[in-house]
Every structure is written in structure tokens, then in C-alpha cells.
Scaffold this active site. Structure first.
Site, PDB file in Angstrom:
ATOM      1  N   LEU A 156       0.712  -1.233   0.093  1.00  0.00           N
ATOM      2  CA  LEU A 156      -0.102   0.070  -0.059  1.00  0.00           C
ATOM      3  C   LEU A 156       0.830   1.076   0.064  1.00  0.00           C
ATOM      4  O   LEU A 156       1.709   1.371   0.789  1.00  0.00           O
ATOM      5  CB  LEU A 156      -1.128   0.028   1.250  1.00  0.00           C
ATOM      6  CG  LEU A 156      -1.895  -1.364   1.414  1.00  0.00           C
ATOM      7  CD1 LEU A 156      -2.602  -1.112   2.616  1.00  0.00           C
ATOM      8  CD2 LEU A 156      -2.700  -1.604   0.375  1.00  0.00           C
ATOM      9  N   LYS A 157       0.560   2.182  -0.826  1.00  0.00           N
ATOM     10  CA  LYS A 157       1.213   3.483  -0.925  1.00  0.00           C
ATOM     11  C   LYS A 157       0.299   4.360  -0.038  1.00  0.00           C
ATOM     12  O   LYS A 157      -0.763   4.567  -0.477  1.00  0.00           O
ATOM     13  CB  LYS A 157       1.149   3.844  -2.256  1.00  0.00           C
ATOM     14  CG  LYS A 157       2.117   3.186  -3.026  1.00  0.00           C
ATOM     15  CD  LYS A 157       2.471   3.780  -4.575  1.00  0.00           C
ATOM     16  CE  LYS A 157       0.996   3.750  -5.228  1.00  0.00           C
ATOM     17  NZ  LYS A 157       0.412   2.451  -5.693  1.00  0.00           N
ATOM     18  N   LYS A 210       8.479  -8.633   0.131  1.00  0.00           N
ATOM     19  CA  LYS A 210       7.877  -7.349   0.712  1.00  0.00           C
ATOM     20  C   LYS A 210       9.388  -6.470   0.726  1.00  0.00           C
ATOM     21  O   LYS A 210       9.416  -5.480   0.297  1.00  0.00           O
ATOM     22  CB  LYS A 210       7.259  -7.349   2.106  1.00  0.00           C
ATOM     23  CG  LYS A 210       7.243  -6.220   2.641  1.00  0.00           C
ATOM     24  CD  LYS A 210       6.187  -5.243   1.908  1.00  0.00           C
ATOM     25  CE  LYS A 210       5.964  -3.896   2.811  1.00  0.00           C
ATOM     26  NZ  LYS A 210       4.970  -2.975   2.080  1.00  0.00           N
ATOM     27  N   TYR A 257      12.395  10.287  -9.724  1.00  0.00           N
ATOM     28  CA  TYR A 257      12.240  11.681  -9.751  1.00  0.00           C
ATOM     29  C   TYR A 257      13.343  12.147  -8.489  1.00  0.00           C
ATOM     30  O   TYR A 257      13.451  12.005  -7.249  1.00  0.00           O
ATOM     31  CB  TYR A 257      10.961  12.302  -9.259  1.00  0.00           C
ATOM     32  CG  TYR A 257      10.007  11.998 -10.242  1.00  0.00           C
ATOM     33  CD1 TYR A 257       9.626  13.095 -11.136  1.00  0.00           C
ATOM     34  CD2 TYR A 257       9.343  10.696 -10.633  1.00  0.00           C
ATOM     35  CE1 TYR A 257       8.646  12.925 -12.305  1.00  0.00           C
ATOM     36  CE2 TYR A 257       8.678  10.629 -11.532  1.00  0.00           C
ATOM     37  CZ  TYR A 257       8.130  11.844 -12.454  1.00  0.00           C
ATOM     38  OH  TYR A 257       7.159  11.578 -13.362  1.00  0.00           O
ATOM     39  N   ALA A 258      14.136  12.976  -9.026  1.00  0.00           N
ATOM     40  CA  ALA A 258      15.504  13.652  -8.016  1.00  0.00           C
ATOM     41  C   ALA A 258      14.742  14.465  -6.977  1.00  0.00           C
ATOM     42  O   ALA A 258      13.585  15.168  -7.236  1.00  0.00           O
ATOM     43  CB  ALA A 258      16.162  14.317  -8.744  1.00  0.00           C
ATOM     44  N   GLY A 263      11.444   9.086   2.569  1.00  0.00           N
ATOM     45  CA  GLY A 263      10.900   8.967   4.119  1.00  0.00           C
ATOM     46  C   GLY A 263      10.116   8.144   4.396  1.00  0.00           C
ATOM     47  O   GLY A 263       9.749   7.229   3.635  1.00  0.00           O
ATOM     48  N   CYS A 266       8.012   2.959   5.837  1.00  0.00           N
ATOM     49  CA  CYS A 266       8.477   1.711   5.304  1.00  0.00           C
ATOM     50  C   CYS A 266       9.860   1.611   4.414  1.00  0.00           C
ATOM     51  O   CYS A 266      10.542   0.876   5.139  1.00  0.00           O
ATOM     52  CB  CYS A 266       7.459   1.363   4.027  1.00  0.00           C
ATOM     53  SG  CYS A 266       5.583   1.206   4.675  1.00  0.00           S
TER      54      CYS A 266
END
Length: 442
Positions: A156-157, A210, A257-258, A263, A266
Site C-alpha cells: 500500500l502506498k 516485501k 524523480y530527484a 522517508g 516503510c
């Protein structure tokens, strides 16, 4: 069907609520009396888009209930999902005391067959420990009760967790028996209608999957940040490089993406835990150790640009900070780059005024009165010496630069997420500094 979900954090609450949405009767369990009281009174303790609506609907229909009584939740349950925290221990390994504590409580109270599935992110070998803890308690009771353990990692995001659960791109399940596989397949059948697979495997492989998935994504982030830093040195533009490599389907355009580093709850924890697991088996994961070092360094890059711009003297200066959460669409500030930048600015004698569309309360809880908190993004910039963009919330993407030039003391922006157009800011006579791009100076 009836299930129990132990733990009401991001994973547990989202999982329980989404299972209830399919018609399953779900009991969510937590040891935190205050959290359960809030949930029973219609108050969700986390911010997650789309969660509140289906939570309320399923509570009203009686399919979703909350309790502190784990034994009660086991009655007639077909499965129990362990979704408690596994915080990093002092050595970086995952702390399993909460997971194994739940396992022991299950062993003390289980009286019929069920599947015990671990949804918490746990090191390889944890399911074996869960099984042993349950069996040990059954032996103490002198009873024989059949049960199976399973590994069911979540993908999950934060900010998109509800949709990720309801419309998963894959479901990974590790089992030891056909009986457990049948129960899990029945539970997840409603989520397979979009054609994406349910992948059954052995438990050890499921637990590894995972950590491997999150570590790969973290690696992509640290890789592009390394390239971004080199781009600045040699005069290349990382945004052009990103588009060039991202068009290769073997690489893909996601997670390249830079920025100011990763953070959240996870990636930092999981990379550390996998490194520790390898160390325990006398194998050194050199790539992941580099990923971690690069990420820790990257969190200071924006501060270093600020320090350099002001010739090493930040004492008494005020900085506006847009974004406190580690990513948009969440109030989660765990391991957030903003926290590192704030601490460095304060240590240098500067003042910070922050604003975040969602994470203000969390910011106040963590930071107290260390910084000022603005009522909106423009309020934060009043008389500030510079603006720091740290989290790429949508409402920050097209600001009124004419308003900003009137509010800021200096027309200077430090963009930690590369969301602004250098040419546009050059035309407006702003000094502009991004990650891996040529600076704009006047």
C-alpha cells in the site's frame, strides 16, 4: 466470512475497512483504548484519502467493529491478520515484540481452525516464530487446535492506500497448506476482478518479497539522486536525463524523480531491516548499504544549497517551508526530509515558518514550538529570506509568483522536488535552485 485484524494503523485500518467493503465481517483490534474509543465514535486517527467514506458506511452496516478484546474477536473467525508495528530496533533490525505478543495471545485463546496471516512487514523467518509462539501457548493449555500461518505482505502506498487495496496490481501470499490457501483465496476473490494476479508461494519467499520490493524502489530513488548530484557538477539537467532513461521500459518512469530523499514508515525501516537480516547471515548487502548512505546524505542537500547561497551565515534569518509530510496526500512525517532540514536550519541559528495542507497537527506534535506554523502557504512566506519547497503537494505547483515576490525579503526559491520551471523563474528575476539542475542566479 469473518476475520479479525489486529492493529489499527495504516495497514490494519485500511485492510480491515476494505475487507468489510466486500461484505466480510471484520473486527479490528488494538490495545490502545483511546484509539478504539475514537474509532467507535466516528473519528479516524490517520489521514488517508477515501478511507473515511467506506469506514463510515461499513460501521453503519455493522460489518466493521472495533474492540480491545482480542479473544472476543476470534469467535467464529476464519482468519486473523496481524498488522501491528515492527519498528526498527537499535541495530536496525525489525522489533518483533508486538507481532509475537499477538501470536501468544492467539495461542491463549484460539479454539477452532483459522489462518493466522502476517500483514506486518517482518523479516524472513518471522512466520515460523509466530507459529512456534502460538503452539507454545496451546501446549501450555494442554489442548490441540489446528491452525495455519501465512504471510500476506501489503503493498500500500500512503496517500493511495485504499485504491491500492481495492484494486491491487498483485496479491502475494505465502502458505504451507492447501487448506490455508483455500481460505486466503476466498477472502481475496473480490479483489481479483480487475484481472491482476494472486501469487501463491512459500512463506519464506513471501516474506522476502516485501523487503525486496521496497528496497528496489528505494534503490531507484537513491540512484536518481546520485545522478542528480553529478548532473549539477557536470552541467547536465537531471529532468532531461530522467525523461531519457524513463522512456526505456526496462527502467520505467516511476521512482526516478530527484529530490531530498525518501522517508516515511516503510522504505527507511525496510532497507535497514533487510541489511540487518543479511548481516545476521554473514552476507553484506553492499548496494543497499550505499542506498541508505546516499539517502541520509540527500536529506541535507537542500540545506547545503541554502547555506552556500547565504555564504554560511543563517543566523537570524527566516525561512518559509512548504511541505512537512514525507510525501503528498498523507500527514505522515516519519523520517521526513523536512525534519532533517528544519533541525539543520535551527542549529544554524535560523527561524522556520512551515505550512502543510494536512500535516500541521502532526508537525506541531513533533516539533512543538521549535518553528512557527502558518495559516496558509503565503502566510509562511511573509518577510522570509527564502522559500524552501520540500513536499510537492498539488496546491504548491502553480503559486502566484507575483505575490511571492512581494512577501519574500529575497526573491529566492529552493525547490527540493523540481516542480517549478527554471525559465519562468528566470523571466521573473527569481534566484532558483533545484536538485540536479543548473541554478538560476541574478
Amino acid at each position: 466470512m469473518k476475520i479479525s485484524v489486529v492493529g489499527t494503523g495504516y495497514v490494519g485500518l485500511v485492510s480491515g475497512t476494505c475487507f468489510a467493503e466486500t461484505g466480510i465481517n471484520v473486527t479490528c483490534v488494538d490495545v490502545d483504548d483511546k484509539k478504539i474509543e475514537k474509532l467507535n465514535n466516528g473519528i479516524i486517527p490517520i489521514y488517508e484519502p477515501g478511507l473515511e467514506d467506506i469506514y463510515k458506511k461499513n460501521v453503519e452496516k455493522g460489518r466493521l467493529v472495533f474492540t480491545t478484546n482480542l479473544a472476543e474477536s476470534l469467535e467464529n473467525a476464519d482468519a486473523l491478520f496481524i498488522a501491528v508495528g515492527t519498528p526498527p530496533d537499535e541495530d536496525g533490525s525489525a522489533d518483533l515484540k508486538y507481532v509475537l505478543g499477538v501470536a501468544r495471545e492467539i495461542g491463549k485463546n484460539i479454539d477452532h481452525y483459522m489462518v493466522i496471516a502476517t500483514k506486518s512487514t517482518v523479516p524472513v523467518g518471522t512466520s515460523k516464530k509466530v507459529k512456534e509462539a502460538i503452539q507454545d501457548e496451546l501446549d501450555k493449555r494442554g489442548v490441540k487446535v489446528a491452525f495455519d500461518v501465512a504471510s500476506n505482505p501489503e503493498f500500500l502506498k500512503e496517500g493511495n492506500a485504499v485504491q491500492d487495496f481495492l484494486k491491487p496490481d498483485r496479491i502475494v501470499i505465502g502458505t504451507e497448506s492447501k487448506r490455508a490457501q483455500k481460505v486466503m483465496k476466498r477472502l481475496y476473490k473480490p479483489f481479483l476482478l480487475n484481472g491482476h494476479p494472486i501469487v501463491f508461494m512459500d512463506i519464506t519467499s513471501s516474506e522476502m518479497t516485501k523487503y525486496a520490493a521496497n528496497s528496489m524502489l528505494a534503490t531507484k530513488i537513491s540512484f536518481i539522486n546520485e545522478i542528480a548530484n553529478l548532473c549539477e557538477i557536470v552541467g547536465a539537467d537531471v529532468e532531461s536525463v530522467r525523461k531519457g532513461i524513463g522512456s526505456d521500459p526496462r527502467i520505467g518512469n516511476k521512482f526516478i524523480y530527484a529530490g531530498t530523499g525518501y522517508g516515511g514508515s516503510c522504505f527507511p525501516k525496510d532497507v535497514q531491516a533487510l541489511i540487518r537480516t543479511a548481516d545476521e547471515h554473514k552476507y553484506s548487502l553492499e548496494i543497499l548499504k550505499a542506498v541508505e548512505r546516499v539517502n541520509n546524505r540527500q536529506k541535507s542537500v537542500l540545506f547545503d544549497k541554502v547555506l552556500n547561497y547565504f555564504d554560511g551565515d543563517l543566523k537570524g534569518k527566516k525561512f518559509a517551508m512548504w511541505g512537512l509530510s514525507f510525501k503528498p496526500k498523507t500527514d505522515d512525517m516519519r523520517e521526513a526530509p523536512a525534519l532533517v532540514i528544519i533541525e539543520k536550519l535551527l542549529a544554524a541559528g535560523a527561524k522556520v515558518c512551515g505550512y502543510d495542507p494536512v500535516a500541521m497537527e502532526e508537525g506541531k506534535r513533533i516539533l512543538g514550538d521549535k518553528i512557527e506554523f502558518a495559516k496558509d502557504e503565503y502566510d509562511a512566506t511573509i518577510d522570509a529570506d527564502a522559500l524552501l519547497l520540500v513536499t510537492e503537494w498539488p496546491e504548491f505547483r502553480i503559486p502566484n509568483f507575483r505575490v511571492l515576490e512581494k512577501l519574500l525579503k529575497n526573491k529566492v526559491i529552493f525547490d527540493g522536488r523540481n516542480i517549478y520551471d527554471p525559465e519562468e523563474l528566470a523571466e521573473l528575476s527569481f534566484d532558483y535552485f533545484a536538485i540536479g539542475r543548473k541554478p538560476v542566479k541574478h
